[in-house]
Design an enzyme around this catalytic site. Structure first.
Site, mmCIF file in Angstrom:
data_model
loop_
_atom_site.group_PDB
_atom_site.id
_atom_site.type_symbol
_atom_site.label_atom_id
_atom_site.label_comp_id
_atom_site.label_asym_id
_atom_site.label_seq_id
_atom_site.Cartn_x
_atom_site.Cartn_y
_atom_site.Cartn_z
ATOM 1 C CG ASP A 132 -9.489 1.569 -3.317
ATOM 2 O OD1 ASP A 132 -9.489 1.997 -2.156
ATOM 3 O OD2 ASP A 132 -10.483 1.579 -4.065
ATOM 4 C CD GLU A 146 -9.352 -0.217 1.340
ATOM 5 O OE1 GLU A 146 -9.932 0.602 2.066
ATOM 6 O OE2 GLU A 146 -9.556 -0.309 0.110
#
Length: 690
Positions: free
Chosen positions: A402, A431
């Protein structure tokens, strides 16, 4: 060394890193390839740019480290910043040698600085290979770039392995008495992401004049054609009893769909657990309060491990959502950092980045209050988070990182080396929005394809209209907290008023210079976006889903995409599936997994066609190994589109088993048709049937 760390209950827990990075020394890893004017920097507020730093590997927070320049190009006055984790901005193009002074010696690191370049220029790609003959390793590299460029190629041997590359570009086998990594970089207007080979000496008792050639940046074989399924962990199981156990009870749905990878959004102890209202994002779990403890409302660690076992029994791998850019502001580390009366205040104050410490104004991105950014310039932070990485790497099959763009590249390089060096099957997905090609080539195997996603969204807006009003009814439309909405237009420069923009989005990977081994995650929606079905309607969603399952890349479904869920983070609609929609995805997945021309190794080909609407597009996929070929026709609009092809195709739509042709070479398509195009030659530019 003090291995104690605060827990959420006010006590302490012990941890220790269990793996080693590289050879176990402090050496900071592979050579660095940068551009003058950009350098290796990690400033606060650097929201849209690559972050980086110089850092010792296997850091010890009780140890002193120091950086200095050993050699530099004539005219350079650049020096690293002070501190164990440093920044460095080359001021002259050329090759620098930096020295890291550590308790285990002086470690040298090559930094190759290329001239400033136009960021809009196409970036080259390079593929490195090697052969062994007569006791020598010969390197060969292929470079390419979009346009008229002619890239040069430079070779570098990892500083940890000594200067074994000779003037003729070969390496004596006798010089590779330990695994030796060699890098190639293509240089045109810009420089490429590096590629690498690993020269592994023959094992004892075998031919000592031989080495094995390995390709360390290749993704695990199981991940290349994987179909990924993301669940919003606390919304997917039965709502009366949402636990790891009830998630396991629902795995038959994933197995029946043909899912290969389960991506679990965070399930650790977090501020945003059950009961978090939707106006605060719902129970998302992205603000961690304890990295070594699962949310007790979901169950125990044993329950989680039983879920992983249940997935493995069905052939499904499990990916852990690694959230290490920030913590919750209620994390005990942060509470100690901001409270000068806390006994651990001095220890944890420098664990976070500050805009103004006196005002307790923590560095965050885009005004995301409540999730202060961790300070990767502090070796203690890196040491601790490597312990987190080690802890969970032994329990899952891969990480989805993330906010990977918020963590320095140097840390991800160490994580990749640390984990894939131990287990070549371990998988890493980043990400980064906008997607960053620097994340490939020794950092992550797969990237979110934000360009395709943004293209699909803009197509929905331009050719499908506003869809239904369901999103307004659920209160999800135009929410301010969607991560995707915070970024600039990823599909900028593409004509997203026509459906063939999806082909431009795929081709854009080469223009951006993605590493040739990089895989791409193709998605219609995820936990940070509104539901495509609610935003743009059923017809567009059918086509967009088909695009992700017929274009090159790894398709991802967000839970409920296939069953008709319309709210971004609504509960899964168990017992109320849209069966027609589900059947559509079941057929797509089955065809994708069974037909070689729709899989990762198949080429994407533009073909001539004419359509009666800009909302339709046709393309071909060809598998060179089997010579299987299909033509895919997609239509994002309502009703039926008519598409005329310039080649003969099979009459049967492979997706639904019925005729897809109105008459020869003319396809009538509602949302998607997949047609055989396996001919034995071309006639007037068209492929004929056998």
């Amino acid at each position: 060394m003090d291995w104690r760390r605060l827990r959420t209950d006010g006590g302490e827990t012990e941890f220790k890193t269990s793996f080693e990075s590289g050879d176990g020394s402090s050496h900071p890893g592979p050579p660095r390839f940068v551009t003058v004017g950009e350098g290796i920097v990690d400033p606060n507020g650097n929201e849209m740019e690559t972050r980086d730093s110089l850092a010792p590997w296997n850091p010890d927070s009780d140890t002193t480290y120091d950086w200095r320049v050993l050699e530099s190009p004539p005219g350079s006055t650049a020096v690293p910043t002070d501190g164990p984790v440093a920044e460095f901005e080359p001021d002259v193009p050329g090759e620098y040698t930096l020295g890291l002074e550590a308790p285990d010696g002086t470690h040298e690191l090559t930094v190759r600085a290329f001239p400033e370049a136009d960021d809009d220029a196409p970036r080259p790609q390079v593929e490195l290979d090697a052969t062994v003959e007569d006791g020598r390793v010969s390197l060969s590299a292929t470079a390419s770039v979009v346009g008229t460029g002619d890239p040069d190629i430079e070779f570098y041997v990892d500083d940890r392995h000594g200067d074994v590359l000779e003037a003729d570009g070969t390496i004596p086998v006798s010089a590779t008495d330990e695994p030796t990594r060699v890098y190639a970089v293509a240089v045109d207007e810009r420089h490429s992401v590096p590629d690498a080979v690993e020269l592994v000496p023959a094992s004892e008792g075998t031919d000592t004049q031989s080495v094995a050639i390995e390709y360390p940046f290749e993704p695990p074989e199981w991940a290349v054609d994987a179909i990924v399924y993301e669940i919003f962990t606390r919304r997917f199981p039965d709502q009366d009893d949402p636990t790891f156990e009830t998630i396991a009870d629902r795995l038959d749905h994933l197995e029946d769909l043909g899912i290969d990878v389960l991506w679990l959004t965070p399930f650790l102890a977090a501020e945003s657990g059950f009961g978090t209202p939707m106006e605060a994002g719902g129970p998302h779990g992205y603000n961690t309060t304890d990295y070594f403890r699962v949310d007790p409302d979901l169950g125990t660690m044993a329950d989680f491990e039983a879920l992983v076992d249940a997935c493995h029994e069905r052939g499904i791998r499990v990916v852990f959502d690694l959230v290490i850019n920030h913590t919750a502001e209620t994390h005990p580390f942060y509470e100690a950092a901001v409270d000068e009366s806390h006994p651990d205040h001095e220890r944890y104050r420098d664990w976070y980045r500050w805009v103004d410490f006196d005002e307790r104004d923590a560095d965050t991105y885009f005004g995301w209050d409540g999730i202060p950014n961790l300070n990767y310039a502090n070796p203690a932070v890196r040491e601790y988070l490597l312990g987190v990485v080690d802890f969970w790497a032994g329990r899952v099959d891969g990480f989805r990182a993330d906010v990977a763009w918020g963590v320095p590249l140097s840390f991800w390089t160490e994580v990749s080396d640390r984990l894939t060096g131990r287990d070549s099957d371990f998988f890493l997905l980043d990400e980064t929005l906008p997607s960053d090609t620097e994340m490939g080539g020794g950092r992550f195997h797969m990237h979110h394809d934000d360009v395709l996603h943004d293209t699909l969204e803009q197509l929905g807006e331009s050719v499908a209209g506003d869809g239904t009003d369901e999103s307004d009814e659920t209160g999800r439309k135009d929410e301010e907290d969607a991560v995707a909405d915070e970024f600039t237009d990823s599909a900028a420069g593409l004509d997203t008023t026509t459906a063939d923009a999806i082909l431009e989005a795929i081709e854009d990977r080469q223009r951006r210079g993605a590493h040739p081994d990089s895989e791409w995650l193709l998605y219609v929606e995820n936990h940070d976006t509104d539901r495509y079905l609610a935003e743009y309607g059923r017809d567009a969603q059918l086509a967009a889903g088909a695009a992700t399952l017929t274009l090159p890349g790894s398709p991802m479904l967000y839970y409920g995409q296939e069953t008709g869920v319309t709210g971004r983070r609504d509960p899964m609609n168990w017992g109320a599936f849209d069966e027609d929609l589900l059947e559509h995805y079941e057929r797509l997945i089955d065809l994708r997994k069974s037909h070689p021309a729709l899989q990762a190794g198949a080429d994407l080909e533009r073909i001539p066609y004419e359509a009666d609407t800009a909302a339709a597009v046709a393309f071909a996929r060809t598998d060179s190994e089997t010579d299987r070929r299909v033509v895919v026709v997609l239509h994002f609009g309502t009703g039926t589109a008519t598409v005329e092809l310039e080649e003969s195709v099979g009459e049967t739509d492979l997706l639904i088993g019925t005729d897809g042709l109105e008459w020869e070479r003319t396809v009538a398509v509602d949302s998607v048709a997949v047609l055989d195009a396996d001919g034995d030659g071309h006639v007037d530019g068209s492929r004929t049937l056998e």
